[in-house]
Design a protein around this motif. Structure first.
Motif, PDB file in Angstrom:
ATOM      1  N   THR A   1       0.812  -1.224   0.000  1.00  0.00           N
ATOM      2  CA  THR A   1       0.000   0.000   0.000  1.00  0.00           C
ATOM      3  C   THR A   1       0.842   1.269   0.000  1.00  0.00           C
ATOM      4  O   THR A   1       0.334   2.347  -0.307  1.00  0.00           O
ATOM      5  CB  THR A   1      -0.940   0.028   1.217  1.00  0.00           C
ATOM      6  OG1 THR A   1      -0.164   0.090   2.417  1.00  0.00           O
ATOM      7  CG2 THR A   1      -1.835  -1.199   1.235  1.00  0.00           C
ATOM      8  N   ILE A   2       2.126   1.161   0.352  1.00  0.00           N
ATOM      9  CA  ILE A   2       2.967   2.357   0.354  1.00  0.00           C
ATOM     10  C   ILE A   2       4.032   2.327  -0.744  1.00  0.00           C
ATOM     11  O   ILE A   2       4.776   3.288  -0.908  1.00  0.00           O
ATOM     12  CB  ILE A   2       3.651   2.572   1.724  1.00  0.00           C
ATOM     13  CG1 ILE A   2       4.648   1.448   2.024  1.00  0.00           C
ATOM     14  CG2 ILE A   2       2.615   2.673   2.832  1.00  0.00           C
ATOM     15  CD1 ILE A   2       5.479   1.696   3.278  1.00  0.00           C
TER      16      ILE A   2
ATOM     17  N   LYS B   1       4.741   5.354  -3.137  1.00  0.00           N
ATOM     18  CA  LYS B   1       4.175   6.552  -2.510  1.00  0.00           C
ATOM     19  C   LYS B   1       5.287   7.507  -2.073  1.00  0.00           C
ATOM     20  O   LYS B   1       6.446   7.149  -1.991  1.00  0.00           O
ATOM     21  CB  LYS B   1       3.321   6.164  -1.300  1.00  0.00           C
ATOM     22  CG  LYS B   1       2.211   5.180  -1.605  1.00  0.00           C
ATOM     23  CD  LYS B   1       1.217   5.723  -2.622  1.00  0.00           C
ATOM     24  CE  LYS B   1       0.075   4.739  -2.841  1.00  0.00           C
ATOM     25  NZ  LYS B   1      -0.895   5.244  -3.853  1.00  0.00           N
TER      26      LYS B   1
ATOM     27  N   GLU C   1       0.889   7.587   5.184  1.00  0.00           N
ATOM     28  CA  GLU C   1       1.781   6.687   4.468  1.00  0.00           C
ATOM     29  C   GLU C   1       1.238   6.255   3.113  1.00  0.00           C
ATOM     30  O   GLU C   1       2.004   6.104   2.158  1.00  0.00           O
ATOM     31  CB  GLU C   1       2.088   5.457   5.328  1.00  0.00           C
ATOM     32  CG  GLU C   1       3.048   5.723   6.482  1.00  0.00           C
ATOM     33  CD  GLU C   1       3.535   4.449   7.124  1.00  0.00           C
ATOM     34  OE1 GLU C   1       2.817   3.426   7.028  1.00  0.00           O
ATOM     35  OE2 GLU C   1       4.632   4.457   7.707  1.00  0.00           O
ATOM     36  N   ASP C   2      -0.075   6.039   3.007  1.00  0.00           N
ATOM     37  CA  ASP C   2      -0.608   5.590   1.721  1.00  0.00           C
ATOM     38  C   ASP C   2      -1.011   6.760   0.816  1.00  0.00           C
ATOM     39  O   ASP C   2      -1.610   6.569  -0.241  1.00  0.00           O
ATOM     40  CB  ASP C   2      -1.783   4.625   1.911  1.00  0.00           C
ATOM     41  CG  ASP C   2      -2.945   5.263   2.674  1.00  0.00           C
ATOM     42  OD1 ASP C   2      -2.923   6.490   2.889  1.00  0.00           O
ATOM     43  OD2 ASP C   2      -3.867   4.519   3.053  1.00  0.00           O
TER      44      ASP C   2
END
Length: 714
Positions: free
Chosen positions: A598-599, A602, A644-645
């Motif tokens: 998910t990160i 990013k 973070e995401d």
């Protein structure tokens, strides 16, 4: 590196000349006429008249022209700090390229700044400012500085453990070989009051001994309710010149902060994103007035030794011992702690810390030729020791209504598990650097080997003790070519490392490592004081520690951050009347390796995608308005990731500053040295969020700040 130059005369004809640093060339120099002071060569620690420094030692540990340094270096002079009425290191860096200095809210108790995607390490006089686990972090007092320098990018080849983003190196004020005295009173909004003094000069008629004594007392409330800062600081310094070419300067300071202040976290709901309950005001305090302690004490003593043995050899040694202790007892908003749209849980932090730090750096410099090659060879060894003992207890406290707070409930809902730890760091580094000039080319070549050991002892015996040993090799290679007209293109490669405490699966973490490629061009025109730098870089950090996506309480070391960007900076003093600063920064940082999908891809937190700043100040020297100076600036901070995401975005903001000054020496010679100054930052009182680390932890930036000061120099 010891000072060998003096400041040039003051800009106003009626004002006294600025302080002159002691010289290491003559043991008992005769006083020079003020008109000749400007002819003394600038050194890496000397004062600078105006905004434009030409020499620095931060990137090379020797007096090196900035135009010959194959890495971007920014210098903030004492004149710039005074003109902008900066009150902390991070405020002094707000107009510096590549540096995100305003992302840590209105809280002035810590100086946490970012560059090229990473938090910068702090140094004082070339030695690392050690300490700072949890909430007890030592802070450098800005009034005690002559210069503030930023080395952009990896610095491990000379300094060992260091951030891949670079370092901030503060240069202390040194004793002067001519008498200098200054007293200053400052007032402002939020009940700001400060009194400061700075006295210096020779002790004996031969000027073998000279002294400097600086100090201040300050107090200021905050835009946040129930929050204030208070400081008492004094810094004695003494220089001894036993023989020609040798100087020994003793440096010490004592700092007492009865009130450091606090971070006042707020949720994004009602600040970044709209809320049907309204907007959270900037003055909102989400702690407990009766449970709000944050104090700190710092003491340090050390010396800077330099001896020019002959025309070829120079020996230097810098040493410092420092002690820091403090206590924090506060209710703070709990991350991910919203119970409902109006109610937030709080955690209670109880911490005491006691830190001892020792650093020493010894090196030798040799200048010689081998045929057509002119060498400046530097080799040395440095050592640092840190012993940090801390007690930390984090509990879950009573919640609070963020839109309609009611104070007084200091109950503990879930008691914490106390931790008492004793951490020790020892690091030794051996380095060698050669700056080689061949015709118009300047080659910079450097190698370093470090040996570091870290240990953490749990004094309660609850967790396993942890210790590890690390070895790391770092390097830097660069070439600068000096073209006609003052242009100097350059290219460089450099690496970094940082030991990482902790382990995973019974195996100690490896140090994080970084490598950077940088290309740029510098321009130093003739005819007026100016320096322009353009730099593009590609920087990668490996072995980044991240949370395990399956077991979030567990840390794993599979991560990589890649940062690319462009920086432009110009500082100009067209005449004695006009100073200009311009800077622009573009940053593209992303997480390129992680176990958490998910990160992946990013942006890291707290890294604005763009920064821009412009400052101008003009002084009138003739006519009925003689003595008046005025100017101002504008600062732009781009968007940054708020979690973070990257599903939360912190909006960009633009702030305007202004300054005005009057030199009473223009009215009468009797009033020479007296100046009145007014500074206003964030003129239009723009309300903005400076950063978020998740949806429940955001920070407001400074509102309008007004500082009026009167200074007398003689």
């Amino acid at each position: 590196m010891e000072a060998t130059a003096t400041k040039t005369p003051a800009k106003k004809k009626a004002a006294p000349s600025k302080p002159k640093q002691q010289t290491s060339v003559q043991a008992a120099p005769a006083p020079e006429p003020a008109a000749r002071a400007q002819d003394r060569p600038e050194t890496a620690v000397s004062p600078v008249q105006g905004f434009v420094a030409k020499v620095s030692g931060t990137a090379t540990k020797s007096d090196t022209p900035l135009i010959e340094t194959p890495q971007a270096v920014s210098v903030v002079t004492r004149d710039q700090m005074d003109q902008q009425s900066a009150t902390s290191v991070k405020e002094a860096l707000q107009y510096t390229s590549g540096v995100a200095a305003g992302t840590r809210s209105a809280f002035g108790g810590y100086d946490i700044v970012y560059s090229r995607g990473f938090v910068l390490d702090r140094y004082l006089d070339g030695l690392k400012y050690l300490g700072g686990a949890n909430y007890t972090t030592p802070q450098i007092e800005l009034y005690g500085l002559e210069r503030l320098e930023v080395l952009h990018g990896p610095a491990s080849m000379l300094y060992g453990s260091a951030s891949p983003g670079g370092i901030v190196n503060a240069i202390s004020k040194r004793p002067t070989d001519e008498p200098f005295h200054e007293i200053q009173l400052s007032f402002g909004n939020f009940d700001r009051v400060q009194a400061a003094f700075d006295f210096s000069g020779p002790v004996d008629s031969d000027k073998r001994w000279s002294y400097r004594l600086s100090g201040l007392a300050s107090g200021v409330d905050s835009q946040v309710d129930f929050n204030e800062q208070e400081r008492y600081w004094i810094a004695p310094a003494l220089t001894w010149r036993p023989v020609t070419g040798t100087t020994l300067t003793f440096l010490a300071n004592l700092q007492h902060d009865p009130d450091v202040g606090l971070y006042n976290n707020i949720p994004s709901y009602g600040s970044v994103t709209p809320s049907p309950f309204g907007e959270i005001p900037r003055h909102r305090f989400l702690g407990e007035p009766s449970y709000n302690v944050n104090n700190r004490d710092q003491q340090s003593v050390g010396y800077a030794f330099e001896s020019h043995l002959n025309d070829s050899w120079t020996m230097r040694q810098n040493l410092r011992y420092m002690h820091t202790d403090g206590a924090v007892h506060q209710f703070l908003p709990f991350p991910d702690g919203m119970l409902d749209p109006t109610t937030m849980l709080r955690f209670v932090v109880d911490q005491t810390a006691d830190i001892d730090a020792f650093s020493v750096d010894t090196n030798a410099e040799a200048k010689f030729r081998t045929g057509p090659l002119a060498h400046t060879l530097l080799f040395g060894v440095d050592y640092q020791h840190l012993n940090e003992r801390s007690f930390v207890n984090l509990s879950l406290g009573a919640p609070i209504d963020i839109f309609n707070p009611v104070y007084g409930d200091t109950s503990i809902l879930v008691p914490g598990a106390p931790e008492i730890t004793d951490q020790v760091l020892d690091q030794t580094g051996i380095y060698v650097q050669d700056q080689v000039k061949w015709d118009r080319a300047v080659f910079t070549l450097g190698l370093r080997q470090d040996y570091a050991s870290t240990s953490t002892d749990d004094l309660l015996g609850v967790a396993l003790d942890n210790s590890q040993d690390d070895e790391e090799f770092t390097q830097r290679y660069g070439i600068t070519y000096l073209l006609d007209g003052g242009f100097a293109p350059y290219v460089s490669y450099s690496t970094s490392f940082q030991p990482t405490l902790g382990s995973s699966g019974g195996r100690a973490f490896e140090p994080t490592t970084g490598e950077q490629y940088e290309v740029g061009i510098k321009y130093e025109p003739t005819g007026y004081k100016a320096l322009f730098t353009l730099a593009a870089y590609d920087l990668t950090q490996q072995n980044v520690v991240t949370a395990d996506p399956v077991l979030p309480a567990t840390r794993v070391q599979i991560g990589e951050v890649h940062s690319r960007g462009f920086e432009a900076e110009g500082k100009v003093s067209l005449t004695d009347q006009l100073d200009l600063i311009g800077s622009y920064t573009l940053v593209d940082a992303e997480i390129t390796e992680s176990l958490n999908p998910t990160i992946l891809g990013k942006h890291p937190l707290n890294i604005p995608d763009q920064l821009a700043a412009l400052w101008a100040f003009y002084r009138i020297e003739d006519g009925p308005l003689a003595g008046l100076g005025f100017g101002g600036g504008v600062r732009y901070v781009g968007e940054s990731a708020g979690n973070e995401d990257n599903t939360l975005e912190v909006p960009d903001f633009t702030l305007f500053d202004a300054a005005a000054q009057y030199d009473f020496g223009a009215l009468s010679p009797r009033m020479a040295g007296t100046k009145l100054q007014l500074n206003v930052s964030n003129i239009f009182d723009e309300k903005y969020v400076s950063q978020c680390t998740n949806r429940e932890t955001c920070l407001y930036g400074n509102g309008r700040t007004v500082i009026t000061s009167i200074k007398y120099q003689w």
